[in-house]
Design a protein around this motif. Structure first.
Motif, PDB file in Angstrom:
ATOM      1  N   ALA A 254       0.827  -1.214   0.000  1.00  0.00           N
ATOM      2  CA  ALA A 254       0.000   0.000   0.000  1.00  0.00           C
ATOM      3  C   ALA A 254       0.859   1.261   0.000  1.00  0.00           C
ATOM      4  CB  ALA A 254      -0.913   0.006   1.224  1.00  0.00           C
ATOM      5  N   GLU A 255       0.286   2.346  -0.547  1.00  0.00           N
ATOM      6  CA  GLU A 255       0.919   3.656  -0.462  1.00  0.00           C
ATOM      7  C   GLU A 255       0.872   4.118   0.994  1.00  0.00           C
ATOM      8  OE1 GLU A 255      -1.139   6.228  -3.105  1.00  0.00           O
ATOM      9  OE2 GLU A 255      -0.373   5.253  -4.930  1.00  0.00           O
ATOM     10  N   ALA A 256       1.753   5.047   1.327  1.00  0.00           N
ATOM     11  CA  ALA A 256       1.917   5.445   2.730  1.00  0.00           C
ATOM     12  C   ALA A 256       0.617   5.954   3.355  1.00  0.00           C
ATOM     13  CB  ALA A 256       3.009   6.505   2.840  1.00  0.00           C
ATOM     14  N   GLU A 257      -0.104   6.804   2.638  1.00  0.00           N
ATOM     15  CA  GLU A 257      -1.321   7.379   3.206  1.00  0.00           C
ATOM     16  C   GLU A 257      -2.397   6.303   3.406  1.00  0.00           C
ATOM     17  OE1 GLU A 257      -4.477  10.897   2.042  1.00  0.00           O
ATOM     18  OE2 GLU A 257      -2.336  11.226   1.645  1.00  0.00           O
ATOM     19  N   LEU A 258      -2.512   5.390   2.459  1.00  0.00           N
ATOM     20  CA  LEU A 258      -3.487   4.307   2.573  1.00  0.00           C
ATOM     21  C   LEU A 258      -3.110   3.372   3.710  1.00  0.00           C
ATOM     22  CD1 LEU A 258      -5.952   2.767   1.528  1.00  0.00           C
ATOM     23  CD2 LEU A 258      -4.458   1.642  -0.149  1.00  0.00           C
ATOM     24  N   PHE A 259      -1.825   3.100   3.862  1.00  0.00           N
ATOM     25  CA  PHE A 259      -1.343   2.220   4.926  1.00  0.00           C
ATOM     26  C   PHE A 259      -1.690   2.805   6.295  1.00  0.00           C
ATOM     27  CE2 PHE A 259       1.962   0.711   7.864  1.00  0.00           C
ATOM     28  CZ  PHE A 259       1.908  -0.650   7.635  1.00  0.00           C
ATOM     29  N   LEU A 260      -1.416   4.102   6.455  1.00  0.00           N
ATOM     30  CA  LEU A 260      -1.736   4.762   7.726  1.00  0.00           C
ATOM     31  C   LEU A 260      -3.244   4.780   7.965  1.00  0.00           C
ATOM     32  CD1 LEU A 260      -0.958   6.360  10.234  1.00  0.00           C
ATOM     33  CD2 LEU A 260      -0.861   8.426   8.827  1.00  0.00           C
ATOM     34  N   SER A 261      -4.001   4.984   6.897  1.00  0.00           N
ATOM     35  CA  SER A 261      -5.461   5.025   7.009  1.00  0.00           C
ATOM     36  C   SER A 261      -6.012   3.693   7.522  1.00  0.00           C
ATOM     37  CB  SER A 261      -6.075   5.366   5.653  1.00  0.00           C
ATOM     38  OG  SER A 261      -7.479   5.367   5.714  1.00  0.00           O
ATOM     39  N   LYS A 262      -5.447   2.584   7.053  1.00  0.00           N
ATOM     40  CA  LYS A 262      -5.897   1.263   7.492  1.00  0.00           C
ATOM     41  C   LYS A 262      -5.621   1.058   8.983  1.00  0.00           C
ATOM     42  CE  LYS A 262      -4.785  -2.195   4.771  1.00  0.00           C
ATOM     43  NZ  LYS A 262      -3.950  -3.018   3.853  1.00  0.00           N
ATOM     44  N   ILE A 263      -4.453   1.498   9.440  1.00  0.00           N
ATOM     45  CA  ILE A 263      -4.122   1.366  10.859  1.00  0.00           C
ATOM     46  C   ILE A 263      -5.048   2.246  11.697  1.00  0.00           C
ATOM     47  CG2 ILE A 263      -2.326   1.697  12.602  1.00  0.00           C
ATOM     48  CD1 ILE A 263      -0.249   1.166  10.453  1.00  0.00           C
ATOM     49  N   LYS A 264      -5.263   3.469  11.193  1.00  0.00           N
ATOM     50  CA  LYS A 264      -6.130   4.412  11.904  1.00  0.00           C
ATOM     51  C   LYS A 264      -7.555   3.857  12.029  1.00  0.00           C
ATOM     52  CE  LYS A 264      -3.979   8.556  12.471  1.00  0.00           C
ATOM     53  NZ  LYS A 264      -4.175   9.514  13.566  1.00  0.00           N
ATOM     54  N   LYS A 265      -8.027   3.273  10.961  1.00  0.00           N
ATOM     55  CA  LYS A 265      -9.391   2.727  10.950  1.00  0.00           C
ATOM     56  C   LYS A 265      -9.539   1.639  12.003  1.00  0.00           C
ATOM     57  CE  LYS A 265     -12.908   0.942   7.780  1.00  0.00           C
ATOM     58  NZ  LYS A 265     -13.192   0.517   6.376  1.00  0.00           N
ATOM     59  N   ALA A 266      -8.506   0.806  12.130  1.00  0.00           N
ATOM     60  CA  ALA A 266      -8.551  -0.256  13.138  1.00  0.00           C
ATOM     61  C   ALA A 266      -8.574   0.316  14.549  1.00  0.00           C
ATOM     62  CB  ALA A 266      -7.350  -1.177  12.963  1.00  0.00           C
ATOM     63  N   ARG A 267      -8.065   1.558  14.711  1.00  0.00           N
ATOM     64  CA  ARG A 267      -8.035   2.200  16.031  1.00  0.00           C
ATOM     65  C   ARG A 267      -9.138   3.260  16.164  1.00  0.00           C
ATOM     66  NH1 ARG A 267      -1.573   2.563  17.560  1.00  0.00           N
ATOM     67  NH2 ARG A 267      -1.039   0.507  16.710  1.00  0.00           N
ATOM     68  N   ARG A 268     -10.089   3.211  15.233  1.00  0.00           N
ATOM     69  CA  ARG A 268     -11.234   4.130  15.242  1.00  0.00           C
ATOM     70  C   ARG A 268     -10.776   5.591  15.208  1.00  0.00           C
ATOM     71  NH1 ARG A 268     -15.020   1.233  19.900  1.00  0.00           N
ATOM     72  NH2 ARG A 268     -15.154  -0.808  18.891  1.00  0.00           N
ATOM     73  N   ALA A 269      -9.819   5.859  14.340  1.00  0.00           N
ATOM     74  CA  ALA A 269      -9.287   7.218  14.202  1.00  0.00           C
ATOM     75  C   ALA A 269      -9.147   7.569  12.732  1.00  0.00           C
ATOM     76  CB  ALA A 269      -7.938   7.321  14.909  1.00  0.00           C
ATOM     77  N   ILE A 271      -6.889  10.096   9.704  1.00  0.00           N
ATOM     78  CA  ILE A 271      -5.640  10.795   9.428  1.00  0.00           C
ATOM     79  C   ILE A 271      -5.859  12.303   9.546  1.00  0.00           C
ATOM     80  CG2 ILE A 271      -3.813  11.210   7.743  1.00  0.00           C
ATOM     81  CD1 ILE A 271      -4.361   8.561   6.497  1.00  0.00           C
ATOM     82  N   THR A 272      -4.943  12.982  10.205  1.00  0.00           N
ATOM     83  CA  THR A 272      -5.011  14.436  10.323  1.00  0.00           C
ATOM     84  C   THR A 272      -4.218  15.089   9.194  1.00  0.00           C
ATOM     85  OG1 THR A 272      -3.031  14.616  11.710  1.00  0.00           O
ATOM     86  CG2 THR A 272      -5.134  14.192  12.831  1.00  0.00           C
ATOM     87  N   GLN A 273      -4.443  16.374   8.973  1.00  0.00           N
ATOM     88  CA  GLN A 273      -3.697  17.107   7.946  1.00  0.00           C
ATOM     89  C   GLN A 273      -2.210  17.153   8.284  1.00  0.00           C
ATOM     90  OE1 GLN A 273      -4.525  18.342   4.944  1.00  0.00           O
ATOM     91  NE2 GLN A 273      -6.543  17.391   5.261  1.00  0.00           N
ATOM     92  N   ASP A 274      -1.910  17.282   9.568  1.00  0.00           N
ATOM     93  CA  ASP A 274      -0.498  17.294   9.983  1.00  0.00           C
ATOM     94  C   ASP A 274       0.179  15.969   9.648  1.00  0.00           C
ATOM     95  OD1 ASP A 274      -0.640  19.865  10.919  1.00  0.00           O
ATOM     96  OD2 ASP A 274      -1.006  19.290  13.011  1.00  0.00           O
ATOM     97  N   GLU A 275      -0.543  14.874   9.800  1.00  0.00           N
ATOM     98  CA  GLU A 275       0.025  13.563   9.485  1.00  0.00           C
ATOM     99  C   GLU A 275       0.240  13.407   7.987  1.00  0.00           C
ATOM    100  OE1 GLU A 275      -1.581  10.729  13.135  1.00  0.00           O
ATOM    101  OE2 GLU A 275      -2.920  11.188  11.461  1.00  0.00           O
ATOM    102  N   LYS A 276      -0.670  13.938   7.176  1.00  0.00           N
ATOM    103  CA  LYS A 276      -0.491  13.911   5.718  1.00  0.00           C
ATOM    104  C   LYS A 276       0.758  14.694   5.318  1.00  0.00           C
ATOM    105  CE  LYS A 276      -5.372  13.302   4.454  1.00  0.00           C
ATOM    106  NZ  LYS A 276      -6.532  13.880   3.735  1.00  0.00           N
ATOM    107  N   LYS A 277       0.945  15.845   5.958  1.00  0.00           N
ATOM    108  CA  LYS A 277       2.136  16.656   5.674  1.00  0.00           C
ATOM    109  C   LYS A 277       3.400  15.925   6.111  1.00  0.00           C
ATOM    110  CE  LYS A 277      -0.122  21.191   6.025  1.00  0.00           C
ATOM    111  NZ  LYS A 277      -0.211  22.445   6.813  1.00  0.00           N
ATOM    112  N   LEU A 278       3.308  15.197   7.218  1.00  0.00           N
ATOM    113  CA  LEU A 278       4.461  14.446   7.710  1.00  0.00           C
ATOM    114  C   LEU A 278       4.846  13.325   6.742  1.00  0.00           C
ATOM    115  CD1 LEU A 278       6.556  13.837   9.850  1.00  0.00           C
ATOM    116  CD2 LEU A 278       4.804  12.597  11.160  1.00  0.00           C
ATOM    117  N   LEU A 279       3.858  12.635   6.187  1.00  0.00           N
ATOM    118  CA  LEU A 279       4.129  11.586   5.200  1.00  0.00           C
ATOM    119  C   LEU A 279       4.782  12.167   3.954  1.00  0.00           C
ATOM    120  CD1 LEU A 279       0.863   9.419   5.389  1.00  0.00           C
ATOM    121  CD2 LEU A 279       3.072   8.985   6.475  1.00  0.00           C
TER     122      LEU A 279
END
Length: 393
Positions: A254-269, A271-279
């Protein structure tokens, strides 16, 4: 190369001196030293009749060895000279400059020249045809219709290493763009030449590694360098645990943003704009998505949070950048060694804390003092008591 080294000119390599194109097109790019060396070879060419010393060139041009080596490198890079070596002897083969049309059609050469003299000056070098003029020249097949009887040998014109026109057409289709067209085209040409890629393969690599639709030659290079490591790492696959193999599979899928999104979804969260900028910042550091994914996963697990800790993640990123980590396998091994070092340090700390506790306090402690040692201890106590009484009087 040393001044005492010998060299020959290549036999049969006499070429005409094209001063016009050398001065107009090549000189701004290659500089005075390379031009002087090319002139020297043209005018002192002897058809390979006798052996020469490199010191002859140095004396005539008033060069040092470093300047000579640099000039040879530049001429070689611009395909004006080829350097050969056999049994400790160097051989120089001269090559003709490209015609103006071919030079300006070369995507990298044209942009190198533009960077030196400007776009306007380069535009003025173009052949200016009259408006609405049509080419009515005869084609080869119109004149030589009987190929069996024709004895004319036609030399095909050399093509650029990649077709920039088609490359840009696909860019337009997919919405990709250059960050700095001149610098990026030169970098693309270098990649095409170094890895022998045609324009289509080069475009596929550019599209795969683009950052927010912006082509990144640096990430393209990292991706190509990564390929050389894959074979070695395939042999290491057996050394990864089942958990690590799952991490590798998911990180590469997976691409970085999609990968983070999957983890976030499992934790009921989310992605923030700051996290997108960090990626994006990590991608600008030329990390591939699979490496970013490993760093992200380790950070979230270590900090036990649903949000990325930028400070912690950047510490890992800086270390990875210094260590030139370019694959998910390398990233996993690096994180494993880091965890092992932490575990070893913790164990050492526990042992150190235990060492401050007297052995006799251990319920399993056994007194193994010998009779001799007990006698010496008794005498030591007696001497100490006697000394104390004496001091007290």
């Amino acid at each position: 190369m040393k001044p005492i080294d010998d060299f020959y000119y290549i036999t049969g390599n006499k070429i005409p001196y094209d001063s016009l194109n050398l001065i107009q097109l090549y000189f701004p790019i290659i500089g005075q030293d390379a031009l002087s060396l090319y002139d020297y070879f043209i005018h002192f060419f002897d058809g390979g009749q006798k052996r020469h010393k490199l010191s002859e060139i140095l004396n005539h041009l008033q060069f040092g060895m470093k300047r000579l080596e640099d000039a040879v490198s530049v001429l070689g890079a611009m395909e004006l000279l080829e350097l050969y070596q056999s049994k400790g002897i160097y051989y120089f083969r001269l090559k003709q400059p490209l015609s103006k049309d071919l030079f300006l059609a070369h995507p990298a050469y044209r942009r190198l020249l533009s960077a030196k003299i400007g776009d306007v000056a380069v535009q003025e070098l173009n052949v200016q045809l009259p408006k609405d003029a049509h080419n009515i020249s005869k084609k080869f097949s119109d004149v030589f219709d009987n190929l069996e009887s024709a004895s004319v040998s036609v030399q095909p014109k050399p093509a650029p290493h990649f077709d920039l026109e088609n490359f840009q057409r696909l860019m337009q289709r997919d919405g990709l763009r250059f960050k700095d067209e001149k610098a990026d085209v030169i970098a693309l040409y270098n990649l095409a030449e170094k890895y022998e890629l045609n324009w289509f393969a080069l475009y596929g690599l550019a599209k795969e590694t683009a950052i927010k639709k912006v082509i990144s030659p640096q990430r393209m290079l990292v991706k190509k360098q990564q390929t050389a490591k894959v074979q070695q790492q395939k042999q290491q696959t057996e050394t990864f645990s089942k958990e690590e193999q799952i991490v590798l599979r998911e990180a590469k899928a997976a691409e970085a943003e999609l990968f983070l999104s999957k983890i976030k979804k499992a934790r009921r969260a989310r992605i923030t704009q700051d996290e997108k900028k960090l990626l994006e910042e990590l991608a600008q550091m030329n990390f591939l998505d699979e490496v970013i994914n490993v760093m992200v996963l380790y950070t979230l697990n270590k900090t036990k949070s649903a949000n990325l800790n930028k400070s912690y993640l950047m510490k890992i990123a800086n270390d990875f950048s210094y260590q030139k980590i370019s694959t998910a396998e390398e990233a996993v091994l690096k994180m494993r060694s880091f965890a092992e070092r932490q575990a070893a340090a913790k164990t050492k700390q526990v042992r150190s804390a235990k060492s401050n506790v007297p052995e006799w306090s251990n319920p399993d402690y056994k007194n193994e003092t010998t009779a001799e040692e007990l006698q010496e201890l008794a005498e030591f106590k007696k001497r100490t008591l006697a000394q104390l009484r004496k001091d007290g009087e």
